[in-house]
Design an enzyme around this catalytic site. Structure first.
Site, PDB file in Angstrom:
ATOM      1  N   GLY A  76       3.126  -5.347   7.348  1.00  0.00           N
ATOM      2  CA  GLY A  76       2.182  -6.114   6.527  1.00  0.00           C
ATOM      3  C   GLY A  76       1.054  -6.617   7.397  1.00  0.00           C
ATOM      4  CB  SER A  77      -1.577  -9.080   6.735  1.00  0.00           C
ATOM      5  OG  SER A  77      -0.784 -10.220   6.447  1.00  0.00           O
ATOM      6  CD  GLU A  98      -6.282  -4.496   7.955  1.00  0.00           C
ATOM      7  OE1 GLU A  98      -5.692  -5.587   7.801  1.00  0.00           O
ATOM      8  OE2 GLU A  98      -5.678  -3.409   8.016  1.00  0.00           O
ATOM      9  CD  GLU A 154       5.351  -0.519  13.073  1.00  0.00           C
ATOM     10  OE1 GLU A 154       4.168  -0.215  13.258  1.00  0.00           O
ATOM     11  OE2 GLU A 154       6.265  -0.201  13.840  1.00  0.00           O
ATOM     12  CG  LEU A 155       1.918  -6.994  12.675  1.00  0.00           C
ATOM     13  CD1 LEU A 155       1.712  -8.144  13.641  1.00  0.00           C
ATOM     14  CD2 LEU A 155       2.649  -7.466  11.436  1.00  0.00           C
ATOM     15  CB  CYS A 214      -2.101  -0.067   8.551  1.00  0.00           C
ATOM     16  SG  CYS A 214      -0.999   1.355   8.628  1.00  0.00           S
ATOM     17  CG  ASN A 245      -0.435  -0.139   2.511  1.00  0.00           C
ATOM     18  OD1 ASN A 245       0.697  -0.581   2.668  1.00  0.00           O
ATOM     19  ND2 ASN A 245      -1.189   0.252   3.508  1.00  0.00           N
TER      20      ASN A 245
HETATM   21  P1  NAD Z   1       1.199  -9.060   3.421  1.00  0.00           P
HETATM   22  O1  NAD Z   1       1.356  -9.469   4.845  1.00  0.00           O
HETATM   23  O2  NAD Z   1       0.433  -9.945   2.532  1.00  0.00           O
HETATM   24  O3  NAD Z   1       2.627  -8.842   2.715  1.00  0.00           O
HETATM   25  C1  NAD Z   1       3.620  -7.957   3.204  1.00  0.00           C
HETATM   26  C2  NAD Z   1       4.982  -8.365   2.648  1.00  0.00           C
HETATM   27  O4  NAD Z   1       5.352  -9.652   3.171  1.00  0.00           O
HETATM   28  C3  NAD Z   1       5.012  -8.517   1.135  1.00  0.00           C
HETATM   29  O5  NAD Z   1       6.267  -8.075   0.654  1.00  0.00           O
HETATM   30  C4  NAD Z   1       4.852 -10.017   0.947  1.00  0.00           C
HETATM   31  O6  NAD Z   1       5.382 -10.464  -0.283  1.00  0.00           O
HETATM   32  C5  NAD Z   1       5.620 -10.570   2.122  1.00  0.00           C
HETATM   33  N1  NAD Z   1       5.183 -11.906   2.574  1.00  0.00           N
HETATM   34  C6  NAD Z   1       3.976 -12.491   2.398  1.00  0.00           C
HETATM   35  N2  NAD Z   1       3.936 -13.695   3.016  1.00  0.00           N
HETATM   36  C7  NAD Z   1       5.150 -13.872   3.597  1.00  0.00           C
HETATM   37  C8  NAD Z   1       5.732 -14.901   4.398  1.00  0.00           C
HETATM   38  N3  NAD Z   1       5.051 -16.013   4.721  1.00  0.00           N
HETATM   39  N4  NAD Z   1       6.995 -14.750   4.834  1.00  0.00           N
HETATM   40  C9  NAD Z   1       7.685 -13.619   4.556  1.00  0.00           C
HETATM   41  N5  NAD Z   1       7.188 -12.617   3.787  1.00  0.00           N
HETATM   42  C10 NAD Z   1       5.938 -12.734   3.325  1.00  0.00           C
HETATM   43  O7  NAD Z   1       0.543  -7.593   3.475  1.00  0.00           O
HETATM   44  P2  NAD Z   1      -0.020  -6.707   2.270  1.00  0.00           P
HETATM   45  O8  NAD Z   1      -1.281  -7.325   1.771  1.00  0.00           O
HETATM   46  O9  NAD Z   1       1.064  -6.387   1.312  1.00  0.00           O
HETATM   47  O10 NAD Z   1      -0.365  -5.345   3.054  1.00  0.00           O
HETATM   48  C11 NAD Z   1      -1.580  -5.096   3.686  1.00  0.00           C
HETATM   49  C12 NAD Z   1      -1.506  -5.318   5.192  1.00  0.00           C
HETATM   50  O11 NAD Z   1      -0.427  -4.572   5.751  1.00  0.00           O
HETATM   51  C13 NAD Z   1      -2.752  -4.823   5.913  1.00  0.00           C
HETATM   52  O12 NAD Z   1      -3.110  -5.758   6.913  1.00  0.00           O
HETATM   53  C14 NAD Z   1      -2.316  -3.509   6.549  1.00  0.00           C
HETATM   54  O13 NAD Z   1      -3.064  -3.138   7.688  1.00  0.00           O
HETATM   55  C15 NAD Z   1      -0.888  -3.825   6.881  1.00  0.00           C
HETATM   56  N6  NAD Z   1      -0.094  -2.604   7.004  1.00  0.00           N
HETATM   57  C16 NAD Z   1       0.345  -2.233   8.248  1.00  0.00           C
HETATM   58  C17 NAD Z   1       1.050  -1.045   8.404  1.00  0.00           C
HETATM   59  C18 NAD Z   1       1.542  -0.621   9.765  1.00  0.00           C
HETATM   60  O14 NAD Z   1       2.410   0.258   9.817  1.00  0.00           O
HETATM   61  N7  NAD Z   1       1.057  -1.170  10.862  1.00  0.00           N
HETATM   62  C19 NAD Z   1       1.326  -0.245   7.293  1.00  0.00           C
HETATM   63  C20 NAD Z   1       0.882  -0.660   6.035  1.00  0.00           C
HETATM   64  C21 NAD Z   1       0.167  -1.837   5.904  1.00  0.00           C
END
Ligand code: NAD
Length: 478
Positions: free
Chosen positions: A226-227, A377, A248-249, A282, A151
């Site tokens: 990420g998530s 979410e 940061e999730l 997020c 994002n």
């Molecule tokens: P995601 O968790 O699917 O992916 C994030 C990153 O991790 C990507 O680069 C992905 O390729 C990698 N990844 C995926 N599976 C993995 C694994 N098993 N092992 C290691 N790496 C892996 O998240 P997304 O869909 O790209 O982003 C959306 C999510 O991120 C939402 O839940 C959002 O709330 C969260 N987010 C949090 C913040 C924060 O600062 N708290 C900021 C932005 C987004």
């Protein structure tokens, strides 16, 4: 474009590529390598080799090299913004803002780094320690993996690599496979600025690439945004090697409007807090808790305001909103909205999509037992509304989620505002504005399942370094 491994622009060792398309038009923008395990291992080895020399440089030498990156990035930022808009589907003005975050953040981290101070614990404050003077220094962890979501790829990569590199770590960026192009261009600038090979690398690929990196015992820190689902897997993988993590999730932020709050302001803040980046934020305002006495007025005004939002070509400045990262993401939101309806919600506006364009949507009649009011979410432009009678009830609903990233409260009574801010369990709370705020300086992060650790100019150096104590002994004998 190619990945950057050990200072070279390289393809995947098996030649496979991932197509990067503009989600708004379907246009093929470029391809990137689909990295193999062999590629990942090569990057890990190069990062470990480079780290030893990188850490030996004087702090000012590292800072000066990164200053050059700031200069180069500022020259190319307009082009990067267009590319970012195309690969993300976000409006150009949002992409311009984000692209400028890169040199701005890097510069601020450099400034902070140049004024970091250690600790001195004088001898004699503790019985029996009269001959011992303690001085602490900050050590890098070593090689850090920086995992970035789709994002805000440019901003979040900047947040992670700035402190990581300045502190003497090397970094391997694993970028989302959906929109890696702007970040690859930015990483290439580090070589141009004289940063040695292997210090900053970027790998493109799928989940198996991330898994290889996070399971490796040659990685010393995992810096993930990420998530929550992925973050949990990463935490498990890290436990095996006791690797330091920063997570940061996800979030499901509560937006609490009390009857003495400014309704018009609240409506505008939902527009800002739920529509930016098509709701893929997020800290977006995701659960709208509205005091029952003002719920009807608020809902009617929000629907009228959402109807005016212009959605279309992200490069056209007349549009307020672009599209989501891809059609699959819009499909996922569709299924979540259908689940809300099956659980009793009503669609008052929107609830459909065309390709990756999800319409601004308002769900009413939500109740606290629905998934959307707990841990589901919705990462899209959906405002889910439910009513409450008392402030204590609103706090209770806000806290029923296992997520705790941010939140906000609208009220003209500061006593109520402070009560809500103190009692809702999150990493941050906002008074009379949406939770959608991330200043560079604030310690940003989540409580509960929204994360571990804090990120921001004032705190990140503590996260990416470990404190070491050097003791001057036997001073009383000298
Ligand atoms: P995601 O968790 O699917 O992916 C994030 C990153 O991790 C990507 O680069 C992905 O390729 C990698 N990844 C995926 N599976 C993995 C694994 N098993 N092992 C290691 N790496 C892996 O998240 P997304 O869909 O790209 O982003 C959306 C999510 O991120 C939402 O839940 C959002 O709330 C969260 N987010 C949090 C913040 C924060 O600062 N708290 C900021 C932005 C987004």
């Amino acid at each position: 474009m190619k990945m950057v491994i050990d200072g070279q622009q390289v393809d995947s060792s098996n030649g496979k590529v991932i197509e990067i398309r503009n989600p708004a038009t379907g246009e093929l923008l470029d391809t990137v390598p689909d990295a193999t395990i062999e590629d990942v291992d090569r990057a890990i080895a190069a990062a470990n080799r480079a780290q030893k020399e990188w850490a030996k440089l004087l702090p000012i030498e590292r800072a000066n090299m990164l200053y050059k990156v700031v200069e180069i990035a500022r020259r190319e930022i307009d082009d990067i913004a267009v590319l970012l808009s195309k690969e993300c589907g976000k409006p150009l003005r949002e992409a311009q803002f984000e692209a400028n975050e890169f040199p701005d953040l890097l510069q601020e981290y450099i400034e902070k780094y140049k004024h970091l101070e250690g600790r001195v614990i004088e001898n004699g404050f503790e019985a029996g320690q009269d001959g011992n003077l303690f001085v602490t220094v900050r050590m890098p962890y070593g090689v850090s993996v920086c995992l970035v979501p789709f994002n805000y790829p440019v901003e979040l990569m900047a947040q992670k690599i700035s402190s990581t590199l300045l502190a003497g770590n090397t970094a391997i960026v694993k970028i989302s496979p959906y929109n890696p192009l702007s970040c690859i261009r930015l990483v290439n600038m580090f070589k141009e600025a004289g940063v040695p090979d292997g210090v900053l690398q970027i790998i493109t690929g799928g989940v198996e690439v991330g898994e290889r990196l996070t399971h490796s015992d040659q990685i010393h820190m995992i810096n993930f945004t990420g998530s929550t689902a992925t973050g949990t897997k990463i935490y498990e993988a890290a436990a095996k090697n006791l690797t330091k993590v920063s997570l940061e999730l996800g979030g499901n932020d509560a937006f609490i409007l009390c009857e003495d709050g400014d309704i018009d302001l609240a409506v505008e803040e939902v527009v800002a807090g739920r529509i930016l980046c098509s709701g893929q934020v997020c800290i977006a305002t995701k659960r709208l808790l509205i005091q029952n006495s003002v719920k009807e007025e608020f809902t009617n005004k929000l629907i009228e305001r959402f109807k005016k939002i212009k959605q279309g070509d992200p490069l056209d400045d007349n549009n307020d909103m672009g599209c989501m990262i891809n059609e699959a993401a819009a499909e996922k939101v569709q299924k979540q909205v259908e689940l809300c309806v099956a659980q009793g919600a009503k669609i008052a506006l929107g609830g459909t999509h065309e390709g990756a364009f999800y319409r601004p949507t308002v769900l009413v009649d939500c109740t606290r037992d629905m998934d959307v009011m707990k841990d589901m979410e919705i990462f899209g432009p959906v405002a889910s509304i439910m009513g409450f009678d008392t402030v204590d009830e609103a706090i209770d609903i806000a806290n029923q989620s296992s997520l705790g990233l941010g939140g906000c409260v609208f009220t003209s009574n500061m006593k109520t505002a402070l009560k809500v801010c103190r009692e809702v369990i999150t990493g941050s709370m906002n008074i009379n504005a949406s939770s959608l705020l991330r200043s560079h300086e604030m310690p940003f992060g989540g409580a509960k399942k929204s994360g571990l650790g804090r990120e921001g100019v004032c705190v990140s150096f503590d996260e990416v370094t470990q404190e070491k104590t050097i003791v001057f002994r036997n001073l009383h004998l000298m």
